[in-house]
Design an enzyme around this catalytic site. Structure first.
Site, mmCIF file in Angstrom:
data_model
loop_
_atom_site.group_PDB
_atom_site.id
_atom_site.type_symbol
_atom_site.label_atom_id
_atom_site.label_comp_id
_atom_site.label_asym_id
_atom_site.label_seq_id
_atom_site.Cartn_x
_atom_site.Cartn_y
_atom_site.Cartn_z
ATOM 1 N N SER A 127 0.956 -1.138 0.091
ATOM 2 C CA SER A 127 0.028 0.071 -0.046
ATOM 3 C C SER A 127 1.006 1.213 -0.120
ATOM 4 C CB SER A 127 -0.935 -0.109 1.340
ATOM 5 O OG SER A 127 0.033 -0.063 2.385
ATOM 6 N N HIS A 148 -3.467 -4.270 -4.855
ATOM 7 C CA HIS A 148 -3.761 -3.843 -3.403
ATOM 8 C C HIS A 148 -5.166 -4.246 -2.689
ATOM 9 C CE1 HIS A 148 -3.978 -0.448 -0.281
ATOM 10 N NE2 HIS A 148 -3.439 -1.529 0.345
ATOM 11 N N GLU A 160 -7.170 -2.400 -5.447
ATOM 12 C CA GLU A 160 -7.016 -1.474 -6.286
ATOM 13 C C GLU A 160 -5.717 -2.059 -7.235
ATOM 14 O OE1 GLU A 160 -7.154 2.792 -3.682
ATOM 15 O OE2 GLU A 160 -5.611 1.329 -3.154
ATOM 16 N N ASN A 199 -6.510 4.484 0.670
ATOM 17 C CA ASN A 199 -5.728 5.069 1.871
ATOM 18 C C ASN A 199 -5.771 6.674 1.862
ATOM 19 O OD1 ASN A 199 -5.327 2.574 2.905
ATOM 20 N ND2 ASN A 199 -3.094 2.157 2.243
HETATM 21 N N1 3HC Z 1 -11.308 -12.137 8.414
HETATM 22 C C1 3HC Z 1 -12.409 -12.909 7.777
HETATM 23 N N2 3HC Z 1 -13.409 -12.321 7.949
HETATM 24 C C2 3HC Z 1 -14.185 -11.475 8.778
HETATM 25 C C3 3HC Z 1 -13.208 -10.958 9.453
HETATM 26 C C4 3HC Z 1 -11.623 -11.350 9.666
HETATM 27 N N3 3HC Z 1 -10.542 -10.971 10.193
HETATM 28 N N4 3HC Z 1 -13.765 -10.038 10.448
HETATM 29 C C5 3HC Z 1 -15.136 -9.902 9.997
HETATM 30 N N5 3HC Z 1 -15.111 -11.070 9.113
HETATM 31 C C6 3HC Z 1 -16.467 -11.246 8.537
HETATM 32 C C7 3HC Z 1 -17.325 -12.050 9.510
HETATM 33 O O1 3HC Z 1 -17.273 -13.341 9.483
HETATM 34 C C8 3HC Z 1 -18.651 -11.796 8.792
HETATM 35 O O2 3HC Z 1 -19.124 -12.591 7.879
HETATM 36 P P1 3HC Z 1 -20.513 -12.844 7.348
HETATM 37 O O3 3HC Z 1 -21.533 -11.568 7.663
HETATM 38 O O4 3HC Z 1 -20.500 -13.438 6.075
HETATM 39 O O5 3HC Z 1 -20.984 -13.929 8.295
HETATM 40 C C9 3HC Z 1 -18.529 -10.530 8.168
HETATM 41 O O6 3HC Z 1 -17.240 -10.360 8.035
HETATM 42 C C10 3HC Z 1 -19.016 -9.278 9.224
HETATM 43 O O7 3HC Z 1 -18.375 -9.487 10.559
HETATM 44 P P2 3HC Z 1 -18.870 -9.204 11.916
HETATM 45 O O8 3HC Z 1 -20.397 -9.334 11.754
HETATM 46 O O9 3HC Z 1 -18.166 -9.905 12.978
HETATM 47 O O10 3HC Z 1 -18.799 -7.699 12.156
HETATM 48 P P3 3HC Z 1 -19.005 -6.379 11.219
HETATM 49 O O11 3HC Z 1 -20.316 -6.464 10.893
HETATM 50 O O12 3HC Z 1 -18.771 -5.111 12.128
HETATM 51 O O13 3HC Z 1 -17.632 -6.456 10.126
HETATM 52 C C11 3HC Z 1 -15.968 -5.639 9.224
HETATM 53 C C12 3HC Z 1 -16.367 -6.314 10.681
HETATM 54 C C13 3HC Z 1 -16.163 -6.526 7.999
HETATM 55 C C14 3HC Z 1 -14.390 -5.561 9.419
HETATM 56 C C15 3HC Z 1 -16.630 -4.247 8.986
HETATM 57 O O14 3HC Z 1 -16.303 -3.522 10.297
HETATM 58 C C16 3HC Z 1 -15.722 -3.343 8.254
HETATM 59 O O15 3HC Z 1 -15.956 -3.426 6.939
HETATM 60 N N6 3HC Z 1 -15.054 -2.482 8.695
HETATM 61 C C17 3HC Z 1 -14.219 -1.670 7.635
HETATM 62 C C18 3HC Z 1 -12.767 -2.442 7.480
HETATM 63 C C19 3HC Z 1 -12.189 -1.524 6.407
HETATM 64 O O16 3HC Z 1 -12.235 -0.403 6.145
HETATM 65 N N7 3HC Z 1 -11.130 -2.166 5.852
HETATM 66 C C20 3HC Z 1 -9.889 -1.332 4.975
HETATM 67 C C21 3HC Z 1 -8.839 -1.167 6.038
HETATM 68 S S1 3HC Z 1 -7.598 -0.120 4.988
HETATM 69 C C22 3HC Z 1 -6.590 -1.438 4.515
HETATM 70 O O17 3HC Z 1 -6.506 -2.449 4.552
HETATM 71 C C23 3HC Z 1 -5.426 -0.983 3.527
HETATM 72 C C24 3HC Z 1 -4.130 -1.031 3.939
HETATM 73 O O18 3HC Z 1 -3.192 -0.804 2.835
HETATM 74 C C25 3HC Z 1 -3.993 -0.487 5.212
#
Ligand code: 3HC
Length: 292
Positions: A127, A148, A160, A199
């Site tokens: 990233s 990405h 991306e 990001n």
């Molecule tokens: N691994 C795999 N699956 C996961 C997981 C994990 N670590 N965490 C959650 N899940 C799955 C769950 O199993 C669930 O699946 P289902 O609905 O199909 O049964 C689904 O995701 C929803 O999980 P939860 O019900 O436990 O919790 P939430 O509804 O709060 O969802 C989340 C969790 C998906 C993490 C949600 O909060 C979210 O989308 N958050 C934003 C994440 C985000 O913005 N990510 C980008 C970060 S930036 C990045 O990565 C770039 C890098 O360069 C830094």
């Protein structure tokens, strides 16, 4: 075989690095039906990846999201290996998700340029480092790009695809199609810019959230609640930083600042001190919030 990259030429994928991102990227590839090698220098890292993916697969079956047959097939397509050289020789598409250090990536990409088949695309999940930084080391700059993914990579739909000046159209098209076959919605970034698109958007929100908290306008909790309940974000900016890892957030900020030199991109000192205290977010048990 045609030496031009093409989706038809891909049957084996190599993911380098079994960390948080690499392991879930590999599972996406296996679920899409590809024989997928997860390579890491650490046996422990590979064992931990295997445990997490098997647990995730069992959870999918228990929740009725995937059939036992589907997860068995996918798990059966995963190969865990510490041997980069032999994995590179048989790979049709390579996604590097190793440590975010240019010297390490340069060594890897130089090796891949020699060992991987001519038609293989060499992508990086980085990233912070645009693929132009490693492209020349491969001797096939036209077949190098960023692919990405986002954390958690088994959930987030975005990929991306970032081209550098020499990335060929065939490389872009093949990578976009591969992402689609992994069930993702790829977006094309036409030229390298620090932070790409996601990001940068996330960074802008985090910066404002940090300002509001530092100025005592609202608490962390209330800022996060506002992002969720007023804007419909799945989590607030502080919760998200804890998920991504404050070390990663800090590293991205430092890399961006090193590249732009813009005062507006100065890394947040509060995050740097949390990192110095070992508070890295969820993975260490505490960050902005306490998870213990
Ligand atoms: N691994 C795999 N699956 C996961 C997981 C994990 N670590 N965490 C959650 N899940 C799955 C769950 O199993 C669930 O699946 P289902 O609905 O199909 O049964 C689904 O995701 C929803 O999980 P939860 O019900 O436990 O919790 P939430 O509804 O709060 O969802 C989340 C969790 C998906 C993490 C949600 O909060 C979210 O989308 N958050 C934003 C994440 C985000 O913005 N990510 C980008 C970060 S930036 C990045 O990565 C770039 C890098 O360069 C830094």
């Amino acid at each position: 075989m045609n030496t031009q990259p093409s989706i038809e030429n891909i049957s084996t994928i190599l993911v380098i690095g079994a960390g948080t991102m690499g392991r879930q990227i590999a599972m996406n590839a296996a679920l899409a039906g590809y024989t997928t090698v997860i390579q890491d220098i650490s046996e422990d890292g590979l064992a931990s990846a295997r445990t997490e993916l098997e647990r995730w697969a069992a959870g999918r079956v228990a929740k009725g999201k995937l059939t036992q047959q589907k997860v068995d097939e996918a798990l059966g397509l995963l190969i865990y290996s510490t041997d980069l050289d032999s994995a590179a020789v048989t790979a049709d598409y390579i996604i590097e998700a190793a440590t975010e250090r240019l010297d390490i990536k340069l060594q890897i990409f130089e090796k891949l340029g020699v060992l991987a088949p001519a038609h293989a695309i060499l992508a990086t999940n980085s990233s912070t480092l645009g693929s132009s930084k490693v492209a020349q080391a491969t001797g096939r700059a036209d077949r190098v790009c960023n692919m990405h993914f986002f954390n958690p990579a088994l959930v987030m739909k975005c990929v991306e695809v970032v081209r550098h000046e020499a990335t060929s159209d065939a490389t872009v098209e093949t990578t976009m199609e591969l992402a689609r076959r992994m069930g993702k919605e790829p977006v094309l970034i036409n030229r390298e810019i620090p932070g790409f698109v996601a990001n940068r958007l996330m960074g802008a929100l985090q910066k404002e959230a940090l300002y509001l908290a530092d100025a005592g306008i609202a608490s962390l909790e209330d800022i996060d609640t506002t992002a969720r309940t007023a804007l419909g974000h799945p989590m607030g900016p502080f919760e998200l930083m804890d998920l991504v890892g404050l070390d990663v957030v800090n590293f991205i900020a430092q890399a961006t600042y090193a590249e732009t030199g813009d005062e507006q991109d100065t890394p947040n000192p509060g995050i740097a001190s949390l990192v110095a205290e070992g508070k890295l977010g969820r993975k260490s048990g505490s960050g902005f919030y306490d998870y213990r």
